[in-house]
Design an enzyme around this catalytic site. Structure first.
Site, PDB file in Angstrom:
ATOM      1  N   ARG A   1       0.864  -1.191   0.000  1.00  0.00           N
ATOM      2  CA  ARG A   1       0.000   0.000   0.000  1.00  0.00           C
ATOM      3  C   ARG A   1       0.904   1.246   0.000  1.00  0.00           C
ATOM      4  NH1 ARG A   1      -4.932   0.194   3.939  1.00  0.00           N
ATOM      5  NH2 ARG A   1      -5.745   1.447   2.218  1.00  0.00           N
TER       6      ARG A   1
ATOM      7  N   ASP B   1      -2.829   9.387   7.470  1.00  0.00           N
ATOM      8  CA  ASP B   1      -1.953   8.381   6.852  1.00  0.00           C
ATOM      9  C   ASP B   1      -0.589   8.944   6.526  1.00  0.00           C
ATOM     10  OD1 ASP B   1      -4.859   7.413   6.213  1.00  0.00           O
ATOM     11  OD2 ASP B   1      -3.501   5.691   6.126  1.00  0.00           O
TER      12      ASP B   1
HETATM   13  O1  MRU Z   1      -7.660   2.380   4.002  1.00  0.00           O
HETATM   14  P1  MRU Z   1      -7.472   2.360   5.488  1.00  0.00           P
HETATM   15  O2  MRU Z   1      -8.610   1.749   6.223  1.00  0.00           O
HETATM   16  O3  MRU Z   1      -6.130   1.773   5.869  1.00  0.00           O
HETATM   17  O4  MRU Z   1      -7.424   3.897   5.883  1.00  0.00           O
HETATM   18  C1  MRU Z   1      -7.255   4.247   7.238  1.00  0.00           C
HETATM   19  C2  MRU Z   1      -7.304   5.691   7.484  1.00  0.00           C
HETATM   20  O5  MRU Z   1      -7.432   6.499   6.585  1.00  0.00           O
HETATM   21  C3  MRU Z   1      -7.107   6.127   8.906  1.00  0.00           C
HETATM   22  O6  MRU Z   1      -7.832   7.281   9.178  1.00  0.00           O
HETATM   23  C4  MRU Z   1      -5.610   6.423   9.113  1.00  0.00           C
HETATM   24  O7  MRU Z   1      -4.820   5.342   8.704  1.00  0.00           O
HETATM   25  C5  MRU Z   1      -5.301   6.748  10.531  1.00  0.00           C
HETATM   26  S1  MRU Z   1      -5.397   5.343  11.561  1.00  0.00           S
HETATM   27  C6  MRU Z   1      -4.913   5.724  13.124  1.00  0.00           C
END
Ligand code: MRU
Length: 352
Positions: free
Chosen positions: A94, A242
């Site tokens: 990812r 992220d």
């Molecule tokens: O696609 P995901 O579910 O991995 O996305 C997660 C998010 O966008 C969260 O808000 C982010 O990773 C912060 S988690 C503490």
């Protein structure tokens, strides 16, 4: 004082295996998968068995430790070359959450720092490093909670987007960690959780973990945030991140940007909670964040049911960037950053 929050067992290192709660099956089933090799962990990250920036970082580190166990004997150079190949495979899962690359860099640096030791010892040190990343994440989440909860008052309603809770971390949470810390301090916080189409992390995961902790949660469709803000029903917005650029731009789950715009329109504070490992000082603005494009089927289908006509064109960017000017504060384990972010972030990183 309020209630005490137990950790969610998102991921665990046990008997030289990695145990991961399968988030694809929540909220209906709590199933733990066991991984014995790094390829399985890489697939788990890619396939959203585990997701959320800090949790992905922890999984990556544990994946490297599993991979190191399988490298075998030889010279350090040969060992390190194989370790790099393992890291590259995990890095390809990812692209957006910087915690993944941060954890991999830390594992590589750890191996290099111990290059003069016997290889079996290096592998043991890498396992300890992965466990260190895991426990430091819990510790920094708790500090984020302590720092952030001061911004919340008893009786507030807080809107959150996606899931930035125990499930997205080693077990406590960033944005939800702030809410847990406020609850532990005796404040009654009501959470509104956006559904978070297309993958519904809010409806499925945030609602599940808040209910599990006995907190008050109301799920709303993503389209309802503006309505509730206009009615004065939301006192603050609190989300995770992220990747945070050096200027304070915040990449987070798709839809975060529109919530931030609405919050600014209604003069509602928009807080971001994230560990320092989510800050990417190498990028000067959010424009440089690689945005993951996911399978169109996430948009065309809900579960196994197709909701669009067949063959229609769809787009599915998984993250967006909220400009720093819309962010009221960034809550980290080292303190709360306020604008101007170029300065406050550099201060927190010790590079000012
Ligand atoms: O696609 P995901 O579910 O991995 O996305 C997660 C998010 O966008 C969260 O808000 C982010 O990773 C912060 S988690 C503490």
């Amino acid at each position: 004082m309020g209630i005490h929050m137990d950790l969610i067992k998102t991921i665990e290192w046990k008997d030289d295996k990695v145990i991961i709660l399968d988030q694809r099956r929540l909220p209906n089933e709590e199933v733990y998968n066991t991984y014995e090799d790094y390829l399985g962990v890489a697939q788990a990250i890619h396939g959203m068995v585990i997701r959320g920036a800090p949790a992905i970082g922890v999984a990556a580190a544990m994946g490297v430790a599993l991979g190191a166990m399988g490298i075998g004997v030889g010279t350090f150079d040969a060992y390190y070359e194989k370790l790099i190949a393992i890291c590259n495979r995990i890095a390809s899962t990812r692209p957006t959450a910087v915690n993944l690359f941060w954890a991999l860099d830390r594992m590589k640096a750890c191996a290099l720092a111990n290059k003069d030791r016997p290889l079996n010892q290096i592998t043991e040190i890498l396992k300890a490093e992965a466990l260190g990343i895991y426990s430091e994440d819990i510790e920094s989440n708790r500090m984020i909670g302590r720092n952030g909860q001061k911004l919340l008052r008893d009786g507030m309603t807080v809107l959150t987007h996606c899931n930035a809770g125990g499930l997205a971390t080693a077990g406590y949470g960033t944005a939800l960690g702030v809410i847990y810390a406020a609850s532990e301090a005796g404040k009654r916080i009501h959470v509104m959780a956006d559904e978070t189409r297309p993958r519904l992390q809010g409806a499925k995961l945030t609602a599940w973990e808040l209910q599990k902790h006995g907190l008050q949660v109301t799920v709303i469709a993503d389209t309802m945030a503006g309505h509730f803000m206009k009615k004065g029903k939301i006192d603050a917005v609190l989300v995770g991140a992220d990747r945070i650029a050096a200027n304070g731009d915040v990449a987070n789950k798709i839809g975060t940007y529109q919530v931030a715009v609405l919050a600014a329109r209604h003069k509602i504070p928009f807080y971001v909670a994230a560990p320092v490992s989510t800050i990417d000082p190498k990028i000067s603005s959010g424009e440089e964040v690689p945005i993951e494009e996911r399978d169109p089927q996430e948009v065309t289908h809900i579960g196994s049911i197709q909701i669009t006509p067949k063959y229609v064109k769809v787009e599915n960017p998984s993250f967006d960037v909220t400009p720093a000017e819309l962010v009221t504060a960034i809550i980290t384990e080292r303190g709360v950053c306020e604008p101007p972010y170029a300065e406050s972030i550099a201060q927190i990183l010790g590079t000012a």
